[in-house]
Write a protein that holds these residues in place. Structure first.
Motif, mmCIF file in Angstrom:
data_model
loop_
_atom_site.group_PDB
_atom_site.id
_atom_site.type_symbol
_atom_site.label_atom_id
_atom_site.label_comp_id
_atom_site.label_asym_id
_atom_site.label_seq_id
_atom_site.Cartn_x
_atom_site.Cartn_y
_atom_site.Cartn_z
ATOM 1 N N GLN A 115 0.816 -1.120 -0.089
ATOM 2 C CA GLN A 115 -0.071 -0.148 0.007
ATOM 3 C C GLN A 115 0.885 1.069 -0.151
ATOM 4 N N LEU A 116 1.927 1.299 0.668
ATOM 5 C CA LEU A 116 2.905 2.195 0.894
ATOM 6 C C LEU A 116 3.618 2.476 -0.498
ATOM 7 N N TYR A 117 3.820 1.540 -1.103
ATOM 8 C CA TYR A 117 4.748 1.373 -2.414
ATOM 9 C C TYR A 117 3.791 2.219 -3.519
ATOM 10 N N ARG A 118 2.512 1.720 -3.369
ATOM 11 C CA ARG A 118 1.293 2.206 -4.430
ATOM 12 C C ARG A 118 1.436 3.645 -4.213
ATOM 13 N N ASN A 119 1.162 3.863 -2.906
ATOM 14 C CA ASN A 119 1.138 5.459 -2.658
ATOM 15 C C ASN A 119 2.300 6.143 -3.096
ATOM 16 N N GLU A 120 3.570 5.562 -2.848
ATOM 17 C CA GLU A 120 4.635 6.394 -3.233
ATOM 18 C C GLU A 120 4.734 6.721 -4.941
ATOM 19 N N VAL A 121 4.132 5.377 -5.543
ATOM 20 C CA VAL A 121 4.267 5.558 -7.213
ATOM 21 C C VAL A 121 3.229 6.458 -7.445
ATOM 22 N N ARG A 122 1.866 6.540 -6.976
ATOM 23 C CA ARG A 122 0.833 7.397 -7.203
ATOM 24 C C ARG A 122 1.380 8.937 -7.095
ATOM 25 N N HIS A 123 2.284 9.153 -5.888
ATOM 26 C CA HIS A 123 2.576 10.482 -5.772
ATOM 27 C C HIS A 123 3.657 10.911 -6.658
ATOM 28 N N ILE A 124 4.558 10.145 -7.039
ATOM 29 C CA ILE A 124 5.424 10.436 -8.271
ATOM 30 C C ILE A 124 4.705 10.619 -9.674
ATOM 31 N N PHE A 125 3.934 9.694 -9.754
ATOM 32 C CA PHE A 125 2.952 9.612 -10.865
ATOM 33 C C PHE A 125 2.320 11.378 -11.105
ATOM 34 N N THR A 126 1.523 11.555 -10.007
ATOM 35 C CA THR A 126 0.915 13.056 -9.779
ATOM 36 C C THR A 126 1.741 13.904 -10.138
ATOM 37 N N ALA A 127 3.111 14.118 -9.527
ATOM 38 C CA ALA A 127 3.964 15.044 -9.825
ATOM 39 C C ALA A 127 4.437 15.394 -11.239
ATOM 40 N N PHE A 128 4.315 13.962 -11.849
ATOM 41 C CA PHE A 128 4.738 14.460 -13.354
ATOM 42 C C PHE A 128 3.435 14.506 -14.182
ATOM 43 N N ASP A 129 2.262 14.181 -13.924
ATOM 44 C CA ASP A 129 0.960 14.631 -14.484
ATOM 45 C C ASP A 129 0.718 16.049 -14.042
ATOM 46 N N ARG A 130 1.382 16.987 -14.674
ATOM 47 C CA ARG A 130 1.086 18.389 -14.267
ATOM 48 C C ARG A 130 -0.035 18.850 -14.783
ATOM 49 N N HIS A 131 -0.897 18.399 -16.104
ATOM 50 C CA HIS A 131 -2.041 18.723 -16.381
ATOM 51 C C HIS A 131 -3.382 17.929 -15.992
ATOM 52 N N TYR A 132 -2.962 17.077 -14.863
ATOM 53 C CA TYR A 132 -4.203 16.162 -14.493
ATOM 54 C C TYR A 132 -4.783 15.463 -15.383
ATOM 55 N N ARG A 133 -4.323 14.827 -16.402
ATOM 56 C CA ARG A 133 -4.938 14.288 -17.540
ATOM 57 C C ARG A 133 -5.105 12.572 -17.017
ATOM 58 N N GLY A 134 -4.431 12.158 -16.253
ATOM 59 C CA GLY A 134 -4.363 10.763 -15.922
ATOM 60 C C GLY A 134 -3.347 9.886 -16.755
ATOM 61 N N TYR A 135 -2.625 10.538 -17.432
ATOM 62 C CA TYR A 135 -1.488 9.751 -18.328
ATOM 63 C C TYR A 135 -0.383 10.708 -18.557
#
Length: 156
Positions: free
Chosen positions: A90-110
């Motif tokens: 769960q912590l690993y998924r949250n960490e990856v989700r956090h990194i992904f969100t930082a990369f997804d600056r336009h909030y597109r989901g990809y």
């Protein structure tokens, strides 16, 4: 405590004493008859109490098949190990989700290749474009972000 390797899953994670105590309390609460183990149904209740969801039949089957066949259910030690692994994931998924969100600056989901390039230019400005392309291609191959955050990566 939570430590990870570059590009890999977390190596170790230690529960705080208060968390460990809670897990033991949940085990005892779900072991209503003081049998010393959790049945399949007891385990499902424990997961709901700790993680807020009812485990699927596949998850319950997997856990029950990993239990010592000489016992009638999940012993406390096994339960604590299962919960620790679930929490770690769960912590690993949250960490990856956090990194992904930082990369997804336009909030597109990809993420596009351009998103990747911009993010790497900020965190590692001296990294060559070739390395960035290799990392992006690697993510596309493993689809690590996709499995964890239900997103897709597009090459622009």
């Amino acid at each position: 405590m939570f430590s990870s390797q570059a590009g890999g899953r977390p190596r170790t994670w230690e529960a705080r004493p208060s968390e460990h105590k809670k897990w033991v309390e949940v085990f005892r609460a779900c072991d209503e008859d003081n049998k010393g183990y959790l049945s399949r149904e007891d385990f499902k209740v424990a997961v709901v109490m700790l993680f807020g969801y009812k485990p699927s039949k596949i998850e319950a089957d997997s856990v029950m098949s990993s239990v010592d066949p000489n016992t009638s259910g999940i012993q406390l030690k096994e339960f604590l190990d299962i919960v620790r692994k679930k929490k770690e994931a769960q912590l690993y998924r949250n960490e990856v989700r956090h990194i992904f969100t930082a990369f997804d600056r336009h909030y597109r989901g990809y993420l596009t290749l351009e998103d990747f390039k911009k993010a790497f230019k900020q965190v590692a400005p001296k990294l060559s474009e070739r390395i960035i392309l290799e990392v992006f291609s690697s993510v596309l191959r493993t689809q690590e972000f996709s499995r964890v955050t239900v997103c897709c990566l597009n090459v622009s």
